[in-house]
Design an enzyme around this catalytic site. Structure first.
Site, PDB file in Angstrom:
ATOM      1  N   ALA A 138       4.390  -8.826 120.688  1.00 30.95           N
ATOM      2  CA  ALA A 138       4.681 -10.156 120.140  1.00 30.95           C
ATOM      3  C   ALA A 138       4.912 -10.177 118.632  1.00 30.95           C
ATOM      4  O   ALA A 138       4.798 -11.213 117.990  1.00 30.95           O
ATOM      5  CB  ALA A 138       3.554 -11.128 120.504  1.00 30.95           C
ATOM      6  N   HIS A 141       8.981  -8.350 113.921  1.00 31.71           N
ATOM      7  CA  HIS A 141       9.120  -7.317 112.888  1.00 31.71           C
ATOM      8  C   HIS A 141      10.160  -7.737 111.854  1.00 31.71           C
ATOM      9  O   HIS A 141      11.119  -8.439 112.182  1.00 31.71           O
ATOM     10  CB  HIS A 141       9.597  -6.002 113.510  1.00 31.71           C
ATOM     11  CG  HIS A 141       8.637  -5.418 114.499  1.00 31.71           C
ATOM     12  ND1 HIS A 141       7.465  -4.822 114.129  1.00 31.71           N
ATOM     13  CD2 HIS A 141       8.682  -5.341 115.853  1.00 31.71           C
ATOM     14  CE1 HIS A 141       6.830  -4.389 115.201  1.00 31.71           C
ATOM     15  NE2 HIS A 141       7.537  -4.694 116.263  1.00 31.71           N
ATOM     16  N   ILE A 445      17.616  -2.206 124.824  1.00 30.60           N
ATOM     17  CA  ILE A 445      16.916  -3.163 123.953  1.00 30.60           C
ATOM     18  C   ILE A 445      15.419  -2.851 123.960  1.00 30.60           C
ATOM     19  O   ILE A 445      14.606  -3.563 124.550  1.00 30.60           O
ATOM     20  CB  ILE A 445      17.217  -4.625 124.362  1.00 30.60           C
ATOM     21  CG1 ILE A 445      18.718  -4.837 124.576  1.00 30.60           C
ATOM     22  CG2 ILE A 445      16.672  -5.592 123.316  1.00 30.60           C
ATOM     23  CD1 ILE A 445      19.603  -4.628 123.354  1.00 30.60           C
ATOM     24  N   SER A 447      11.985  -1.850 121.451  1.00 32.02           N
ATOM     25  CA  SER A 447      11.463  -2.514 120.266  1.00 32.02           C
ATOM     26  C   SER A 447      12.399  -2.221 119.093  1.00 32.02           C
ATOM     27  O   SER A 447      12.890  -1.101 118.983  1.00 32.02           O
ATOM     28  CB  SER A 447      10.067  -1.991 119.959  1.00 32.02           C
ATOM     29  OG  SER A 447       9.511  -2.713 118.904  1.00 32.02           O
ATOM     30  N   CYS A 552     -11.368 -19.017 137.314  1.00 32.01           N
ATOM     31  CA  CYS A 552     -10.389 -20.081 137.583  1.00 32.01           C
ATOM     32  C   CYS A 552      -9.338 -19.741 138.638  1.00 32.01           C
ATOM     33  O   CYS A 552      -8.644 -20.630 139.121  1.00 32.01           O
ATOM     34  CB  CYS A 552      -9.720 -20.527 136.286  1.00 32.01           C
ATOM     35  SG  CYS A 552      -8.787 -19.245 135.452  1.00 32.01           S
TER      36      CYS A 552
HETATM   37  C1  LIG Z   1       4.573  -1.909 124.662  1.00 30.12           C
HETATM   38  C2  LIG Z   1       5.716  -2.647 124.033  1.00 30.12           C
HETATM   39  C3  LIG Z   1       5.514  -3.340 122.852  1.00 30.12           C
HETATM   40  C4  LIG Z   1       6.573  -4.006 122.240  1.00 30.12           C
HETATM   41  N1  LIG Z   1       6.331  -4.731 121.122  1.00 30.12           N
HETATM   42  C5  LIG Z   1       7.346  -5.395 120.534  1.00 30.12           C
HETATM   43  C6  LIG Z   1       7.094  -6.178 119.384  1.00 30.12           C
HETATM   44  O1  LIG Z   1       5.950  -6.326 118.942  1.00 30.12           O
HETATM   45  N2  LIG Z   1       8.152  -6.772 118.780  1.00 30.12           N
HETATM   46  C7  LIG Z   1       9.431  -6.631 119.248  1.00 30.12           C
HETATM   47  O2  LIG Z   1      10.349  -7.145 118.622  1.00 30.12           O
HETATM   48  N3  LIG Z   1       9.680  -5.936 120.376  1.00 30.12           N
HETATM   49  C8  LIG Z   1       8.672  -5.336 121.035  1.00 30.12           C
HETATM   50  N4  LIG Z   1       8.906  -4.644 122.186  1.00 30.12           N
HETATM   51  C9  LIG Z   1      10.255  -4.650 122.750  1.00 30.12           C
HETATM   52  C10 LIG Z   1      10.554  -5.957 123.498  1.00 30.12           C
HETATM   53  O3  LIG Z   1       9.504  -6.286 124.366  1.00 30.12           O
HETATM   54  C11 LIG Z   1      11.843  -5.782 124.292  1.00 30.12           C
HETATM   55  O4  LIG Z   1      12.832  -5.308 123.427  1.00 30.12           O
HETATM   56  C12 LIG Z   1      12.323  -7.083 124.919  1.00 30.12           C
HETATM   57  O5  LIG Z   1      11.306  -7.711 125.647  1.00 30.12           O
HETATM   58  C13 LIG Z   1      13.509  -6.779 125.815  1.00 30.12           C
HETATM   59  O6  LIG Z   1      13.884  -7.952 126.466  1.00 30.12           O
HETATM   60  P1  LIG Z   1      15.022  -7.927 127.558  1.00 30.12           P
HETATM   61  O7  LIG Z   1      15.324  -9.330 127.876  1.00 30.12           O
HETATM   62  O8  LIG Z   1      16.123  -7.050 127.101  1.00 30.12           O
HETATM   63  O9  LIG Z   1      14.380  -7.144 128.794  1.00 30.12           O
HETATM   64  P2  LIG Z   1      13.441  -7.673 129.970  1.00 30.12           P
HETATM   65  O10 LIG Z   1      12.398  -8.569 129.486  1.00 30.12           O
HETATM   66  O11 LIG Z   1      12.996  -6.467 130.722  1.00 30.12           O
HETATM   67  O12 LIG Z   1      14.419  -8.535 130.864  1.00 30.12           O
HETATM   68  C14 LIG Z   1      15.349  -7.981 131.741  1.00 30.12           C
HETATM   69  C15 LIG Z   1      15.350  -8.823 132.998  1.00 30.12           C
HETATM   70  O13 LIG Z   1      16.380  -8.379 133.853  1.00 30.12           O
HETATM   71  C16 LIG Z   1      15.945  -8.560 135.184  1.00 30.12           C
HETATM   72  N5  LIG Z   1      16.748  -7.727 136.068  1.00 30.12           N
HETATM   73  C17 LIG Z   1      16.782  -6.373 136.122  1.00 30.12           C
HETATM   74  N6  LIG Z   1      17.613  -5.961 137.084  1.00 30.12           N
HETATM   75  C18 LIG Z   1      18.133  -7.076 137.648  1.00 30.12           C
HETATM   76  C19 LIG Z   1      19.043  -7.295 138.716  1.00 30.12           C
HETATM   77  N7  LIG Z   1      19.586  -6.283 139.403  1.00 30.12           N
HETATM   78  N8  LIG Z   1      19.344  -8.564 139.050  1.00 30.12           N
HETATM   79  C20 LIG Z   1      18.793  -9.615 138.379  1.00 30.12           C
HETATM   80  N9  LIG Z   1      17.908  -9.457 137.373  1.00 30.12           N
HETATM   81  C21 LIG Z   1      17.588  -8.205 137.010  1.00 30.12           C
HETATM   82  C22 LIG Z   1      14.490  -8.129 135.121  1.00 30.12           C
HETATM   83  O14 LIG Z   1      13.744  -8.623 136.205  1.00 30.12           O
HETATM   84  C23 LIG Z   1      14.052  -8.695 133.781  1.00 30.12           C
HETATM   85  O15 LIG Z   1      13.453  -9.955 133.904  1.00 30.12           O
HETATM   86  C24 LIG Z   1       7.869  -3.972 122.823  1.00 30.12           C
HETATM   87  C25 LIG Z   1       8.062  -3.294 124.024  1.00 30.12           C
HETATM   88  C26 LIG Z   1       6.998  -2.650 124.636  1.00 30.12           C
HETATM   89  C27 LIG Z   1       7.211  -1.962 125.927  1.00 30.12           C
END
Ligand SMILES: Cc1cc2nc3c(=O)[nH]c(=O)nc-3n(C[C@H](O)[C@H](O)[C@H](O)COP(=O)(O)OP(=O)(O)OC[C@H]3O[C@@H](n4cnc5c(N)ncnc54)[C@H](O)[C@@H]3O)c2cc1C
Length: 594
Positions: A138, A141, A445, A447, A552
């Site tokens: 969360a 950065h 995508i 961190s 809960c």
């Molecule tokens: C341990 C950890 C700590 C982190 N800390 C930070 C931080 O402090 N600050 C920061 O900026 N970033 C941080 N990050 C990175 C950040 O969490 C990610 O970059 C961000 O959440 C990516 O979002 P997204 O929407 O690309 O991916 P996701 O949240 O994974 O979303 C992708 C979505 O696509 C869906 N999907 C996949 N395949 C299909 C399909 N075939 N059909 C339909 N839907 C599908 C999935 O269900 C999912 O909901 C961290 C990551 C990790 C692992």
């Protein structure tokens, strides 16, 4: 930085191939075949171990100028995922289909909802924010920790600056808690150098480099000496040498942000289809034609692939895979709110040599008053591996303990792991496909994807415009999210007034987080309704406190059941296959008596 970019542009496929072959040979990968096309390295063949699969991917990903690495190298025991079958029935038509409702997909959906377009957002889970977005640290950065010149750094610096506005518009928590980046006696302890030299480096050289870097990026940072550091953070180790303070470092709530984005996008006309998995993409004459899902197909000219860990598999469906996602897990420990005042800022420290592609984690504040330690960084084979091992917990406690030697470590209330969607080039991959018109990659995508997400969305809109999507601004776009009531945050008078209006506010369901029944009912009937226990948790924090839902959970299940008519035994924790109950105990008795 500019040299890097120029070199990237200059290197031809032939030169990249030559370098890749050399690197493979040097490291004994004789059974790996290499092809390069449009600066993407395609690897096939066989290695003996999964670790070797990772190694050859990383080695080729590091070659300057490489855009992507598609690693199809085989190794014993490699798992293959079976693709689900789609349904051949038209369920919609859209100007743009966005795949994945994580923070990135939802930001893109909201950004596109500012235009007169028909947008469909597809998500395979039963709620938004169910992927990596629900399990991160969360942190908003500033971009200071990213490799200079990378796309992820550029978008992080920009995205961070957009958070003030977005949090105000959407009514989501965002605090600029500041970050202390420290040097301690541990910083250079891996090197055998006289202590006066390491002291000098820690006191002067490292802060100087950081501040200069910040200046280049437009990030204000100031050097802080040991004495002032200990005044700012009295519980800090006496081994601290020096520090740099970054006051604009922020924290937010990733799921509330994502839910608010999705709700606002829906409010502005986006169709969100949950429980809808993309299983195929139809391409005709080099242009996307439709998206096939397990519920039917959607006709469209533009697809935005923001499927997180599965972005490579989605790209494969369109025949435009230009990267392989190699998942990297990160585990974090959460401490009770009782420890919330132990530090005043988030804290990290520098340790050399640095672990590649890792900012280093730290001890971080949260918007809810807990403190978190972590995360780790571990390559995993399985994209769904969110296990937290005893070794990881031990590592986290050991690694950060020296920063706060007297921290009450017995106040752990939970731990979790999230999985980073890394590519082998270790950067975001955001561009329009050159092979298939209308397909936009938003992949890799990892961190700081959360911090960068507002800037990613703006970039995707620009790409869509350049690709020929006709976009006309809506006159009636409503940028504002709804006001959420969090009972625990109100003063006694406000609480009284609320209870007089609605008695359900007077019934506290989650004692640890002081969540009322009215908030749970509100979540169930929200714009994006919450039907699972974790969906309620993400919206209200019920079950996120000290007892982690032990008290809960049954009450939440019965409220969901009462409000929706879903039988309690059908209510799940978080999506398919997460049943909480085997069946009604009474039924078992009746069956026995029969
Ligand atoms: C341990 C950890 C700590 C982190 N800390 C930070 C931080 O402090 N600050 C920061 O900026 N970033 C941080 N990050 C990175 C950040 O969490 C990610 O970059 C961000 O959440 C990516 O979002 P997204 O929407 O690309 O991916 P996701 O949240 O994974 O979303 C992708 C979505 O696509 C869906 N999907 C996949 N395949 C299909 C399909 N075939 N059909 C339909 N839907 C599908 C999935 O269900 C999912 O909901 C961290 C990551 C990790 C692992």
């Amino acid at each position: 930085m500019w040299c890097g970019i120029l070199e990237r542009k200059k290197l031809s496929d032939k030169k990249i191939l030559k370098k890749a072959v050399k690197v493979a040979k040097k490291n004994g990968f004789d059974n790996v075949e290499i092809k390069v096309e449009d600066r993407v390295v395609y690897l096939t063949g066989r290695v003996n171990l999964w670790e070797d699969f990772l190694k050859i991917g990383s080695l080729t990903g590091k070659i300057k100028g490489v855009r992507g690495v598609v690693n199809n190298v085989d190794y014993p025991g490699k798992k293959r995922r079976e693709r689900k079958k789609g349904r051949n029935e038209k369920i919609g038509e859209a100007d743009v289909v966005i795949i994945g409702a994580g923070v990135v997909g939802c930001f893109i959906a909201r950004e596109l909802s500012k235009y007169n377009l028909k947008i469909i957002l597809l998500e395979k889970a039963e709620d938004v924010a169910c992927g990596t977005t629900k399990a991160n640290n969360a942190m908003v950065h500033t971009g200071i920790g990213e490799k200079m010149g990378t796309l992820k750094q550029k978008l992080c610096v920009k995205g961070h600056k957009m958070f003030d506005k977005i949090s105000q518009e959407l009514n989501i928590p965002y605090k600029k808690c500041g970050m202390l980046i420290l040097t301690t006696k541990e910083t250079l302890s891996n090197y055998k150098i006289p202590s006066f030299i390491s002291n000098f480096i820690c006191r002067f050289i490292i802060p100087f480099i950081l501040i200069r870097r910040g200046k280049k990026l437009g990030i204000f940072m100031e050097k802080i000496g040991r004495k002032k550091l200990l005044e700012k953070e009295p519980n800090l180790t006496r081994d601290v040498i020096s520090g740099v303070y970054s006051p604009t470092y922020g924290i937010t709530c990733p799921y509330l942000l994502t839910i608010a984005l999705a709700e606002n996008a829906v409010e502005n006309g986006v169709d969100l289809l949950l429980n809808t998995e993309v299983v195929g993409i139809d391409v005709e004459n080099g242009r996307v034609k439709s998206v096939l899902t397990d519920r039917g197909f959607i006709k469209t000219n533009f697809i935005v692939n923001s499927a997180g860990l599965y972005a490579d598999e989605i790209a494969e469906m369109a025949g435009v895979r230009e990267y392989t996602i190699h998942p990297k897990k990160g585990s974090t420990i959460i401490f009770d709110k009782e420890t919330g005042n132990y530090i005043n800022h988030s804290i990290t420290f520098l340790k050399f040599p640095r672990v590649e592609h890792y900012k280093g984690g730290g001890i971080m504040l949260t918007v809810d008053g807990n403190i978190q330690w972590g995360p780790t960084i571990v390559e995993v084979e399985d994209k769904e591996d969110t296990s937290v091992t005893a070794e990881e917990i031990e590592h986290i406690l050991k690694y950060y303990s020296h920063l706060l030697p007297n921290f009450p470590k017995n106040k752990v209330i939970a731990y979790f792991a999230g999985v980073r969607a890394s590519t082998f080039t270790e950067d975001f991959f955001i561009e329009a496909s050159k092979k298939v018109k209308g397909f936009i990659h938003v992949a890799g995508i990892q961190s700081p994807g959360l911090a960068a997400s507002p800037a990613i969305a703006e970039m995707v809109v620009r790409i869509l415009k350049n690709e020929g999507l006709f976009m006309k601004r809506k006159k009636n776009f409503n940028p504002y999210g709804r006001q959420r009531i969090h009972f625990r945050e109100l003063n006694i008078e406000e609480k009284k007034r609320l209870v007089e209006k609605n008695a359900l506010y007077g019934r506290i369901v989650c004692r640890c987080e002081e969540v009322s029944e009215a908030e749970i009912v509100d979540a169930i009937h929200g714009k994006i309704p919450a039907f699972s226990v974790d969906a309620i948790k993400r919206r209200t924090r019920a079950g996120m406190g000290r007892c982690q839902g032990a008290f809960c959970l049954p009450r939440i299940v019965s409220i969901i059941s009462r409000e929706t008519g879903i039988p309690p035994e059908k209510i799940v924790k978080d999506g398919k296959d997460s049943n909480l109950f085997a069946g009604r105990a009474k039924c078992f008795l009746e069956e026995k008596n029969d």
